[in-house]
Scaffold this motif. Structure first.
Motif, PDB file in Angstrom:
ATOM      1  N   GLU A  39       0.842  -1.195   0.000  1.00  0.00           N
ATOM      2  CA  GLU A  39       0.000   0.000   0.000  1.00  0.00           C
ATOM      3  C   GLU A  39       0.878   1.246   0.000  1.00  0.00           C
ATOM      4  N   THR A  40       0.657   2.099  -1.006  1.00  0.00           N
ATOM      5  CA  THR A  40       1.340   3.386  -1.060  1.00  0.00           C
ATOM      6  C   THR A  40       0.320   4.452  -0.695  1.00  0.00           C
ATOM      7  N   SER A  41       0.730   5.693  -0.743  1.00  0.00           N
ATOM      8  CA  SER A  41      -0.202   6.777  -0.442  1.00  0.00           C
ATOM      9  C   SER A  41      -1.266   6.915  -1.523  1.00  0.00           C
ATOM     10  N   LYS A  42      -1.028   6.301  -2.681  1.00  0.00           N
ATOM     11  CA  LYS A  42      -1.953   6.455  -3.805  1.00  0.00           C
ATOM     12  C   LYS A  42      -2.704   5.192  -4.194  1.00  0.00           C
ATOM     13  N   VAL A  43      -2.111   4.006  -3.969  1.00  0.00           N
ATOM     14  CA  VAL A  43      -2.693   2.793  -4.518  1.00  0.00           C
ATOM     15  C   VAL A  43      -2.293   1.569  -3.697  1.00  0.00           C
ATOM     16  N   GLN A  44      -3.094   0.518  -3.807  1.00  0.00           N
ATOM     17  CA  GLN A  44      -2.755  -0.776  -3.225  1.00  0.00           C
ATOM     18  C   GLN A  44      -2.479  -1.724  -4.385  1.00  0.00           C
ATOM     19  N   VAL A  45      -1.353  -2.438  -4.337  1.00  0.00           N
ATOM     20  CA  VAL A  45      -0.958  -3.330  -5.426  1.00  0.00           C
ATOM     21  C   VAL A  45      -0.588  -4.694  -4.874  1.00  0.00           C
ATOM     22  N   GLU A  46      -0.708  -5.717  -5.744  1.00  0.00           N
ATOM     23  CA  GLU A  46      -0.332  -7.070  -5.377  1.00  0.00           C
ATOM     24  C   GLU A  46       1.065  -7.388  -5.886  1.00  0.00           C
ATOM     25  N   VAL A  47       1.809  -8.133  -5.090  1.00  0.00           N
ATOM     26  CA  VAL A  47       3.107  -8.656  -5.497  1.00  0.00           C
ATOM     27  C   VAL A  47       2.871 -10.091  -5.955  1.00  0.00           C
ATOM     28  N   LEU A  48       3.405 -10.438  -7.128  1.00  0.00           N
ATOM     29  CA  LEU A  48       3.231 -11.777  -7.682  1.00  0.00           C
ATOM     30  C   LEU A  48       4.503 -12.592  -7.501  1.00  0.00           C
ATOM     31  N   SER A  49       4.333 -13.875  -7.309  1.00  0.00           N
ATOM     32  CA  SER A  49       5.487 -14.757  -7.154  1.00  0.00           C
ATOM     33  C   SER A  49       6.210 -14.891  -8.490  1.00  0.00           C
ATOM     34  N   PRO A  50       7.539 -14.744  -8.494  1.00  0.00           N
ATOM     35  CA  PRO A  50       8.304 -14.864  -9.734  1.00  0.00           C
ATOM     36  C   PRO A  50       8.575 -16.312 -10.138  1.00  0.00           C
ATOM     37  N   ALA A  51       8.256 -17.263  -9.241  1.00  0.00           N
ATOM     38  CA  ALA A  51       8.544 -18.669  -9.515  1.00  0.00           C
ATOM     39  C   ALA A  51       7.636 -19.546  -8.655  1.00  0.00           C
ATOM     40  N   SER A  52       7.629 -20.822  -8.951  1.00  0.00           N
ATOM     41  CA  SER A  52       6.909 -21.791  -8.124  1.00  0.00           C
ATOM     42  C   SER A  52       7.865 -22.379  -7.099  1.00  0.00           C
ATOM     43  N   GLY A  53       7.353 -22.681  -5.905  1.00  0.00           N
ATOM     44  CA  GLY A  53       8.168 -23.281  -4.857  1.00  0.00           C
ATOM     45  C   GLY A  53       7.624 -22.945  -3.487  1.00  0.00           C
ATOM     46  N   THR A  54       8.486 -23.035  -2.489  1.00  0.00           N
ATOM     47  CA  THR A  54       8.126 -22.752  -1.101  1.00  0.00           C
ATOM     48  C   THR A  54       8.555 -21.337  -0.752  1.00  0.00           C
ATOM     49  N   ILE A  55       7.626 -20.566  -0.188  1.00  0.00           N
ATOM     50  CA  ILE A  55       7.923 -19.170   0.129  1.00  0.00           C
ATOM     51  C   ILE A  55       8.460 -19.038   1.557  1.00  0.00           C
ATOM     52  N   SER A  56       9.459 -18.176   1.713  1.00  0.00           N
ATOM     53  CA  SER A  56      10.020 -17.834   3.018  1.00  0.00           C
ATOM     54  C   SER A  56      10.029 -16.310   3.131  1.00  0.00           C
ATOM     55  N   TYR A  57       9.346 -15.790   4.140  1.00  0.00           N
ATOM     56  CA  TYR A  57       9.297 -14.350   4.336  1.00  0.00           C
ATOM     57  C   TYR A  57      10.662 -13.794   4.726  1.00  0.00           C
ATOM     58  N   VAL A  58      10.954 -12.606   4.250  1.00  0.00           N
ATOM     59  CA  VAL A  58      12.102 -11.823   4.704  1.00  0.00           C
ATOM     60  C   VAL A  58      11.577 -10.579   5.428  1.00  0.00           C
ATOM     61  N   ALA A  59      10.497 -10.001   4.914  1.00  0.00           N
ATOM     62  CA  ALA A  59       9.865  -8.820   5.516  1.00  0.00           C
ATOM     63  C   ALA A  59       8.570  -9.235   6.214  1.00  0.00           C
ATOM     64  N   ALA A  60       8.144  -8.411   7.147  1.00  0.00           N
ATOM     65  CA  ALA A  60       6.922  -8.676   7.903  1.00  0.00           C
ATOM     66  C   ALA A  60       5.825  -7.690   7.533  1.00  0.00           C
ATOM     67  N   GLU A  61       4.569  -8.088   7.786  1.00  0.00           N
ATOM     68  CA  GLU A  61       3.461  -7.162   7.588  1.00  0.00           C
ATOM     69  C   GLU A  61       3.732  -5.906   8.399  1.00  0.00           C
TER      70      GLU A  61
END
Length: 75
Positions: A39-61
């Protein structure tokens, strides 16, 4: 593979809030799947996965993210 915040997602903004993860840490994702919302000051956007596999977070909500910042990894 690193999941980064592309400048094209942010437009002219220089940062965004990682408002929500749409998948659980450690879950299986597919290439092109929506995995997070920014979420920016202007819009909310989705981030898409660049590949298939198991996801591991680096950043937190709630984290403030900048262009090219790694927010997760898909292995």
């Amino acid at each position: 593979m690193d999941v980064t915040v592309g400048q094209e997602l942010l437009g002219t903004e220089t940062e965004a809030d990682l408002s929500e993860w749409l998948v659980e840490d450690g879950s299986e994702v597919t290439e092109g799947q929506a995995i997070a919302e920014l979420e920016t000051s202007k819009v909310q956007v989705e981030v898409l996965s660049p590949a298939s596999g198991t996801i591991s977070y680096v950043a937190a909500e709630g984290d403030v993210v900048e262009p090219e910042m790694v927010i997760a990894r898909v292995n």
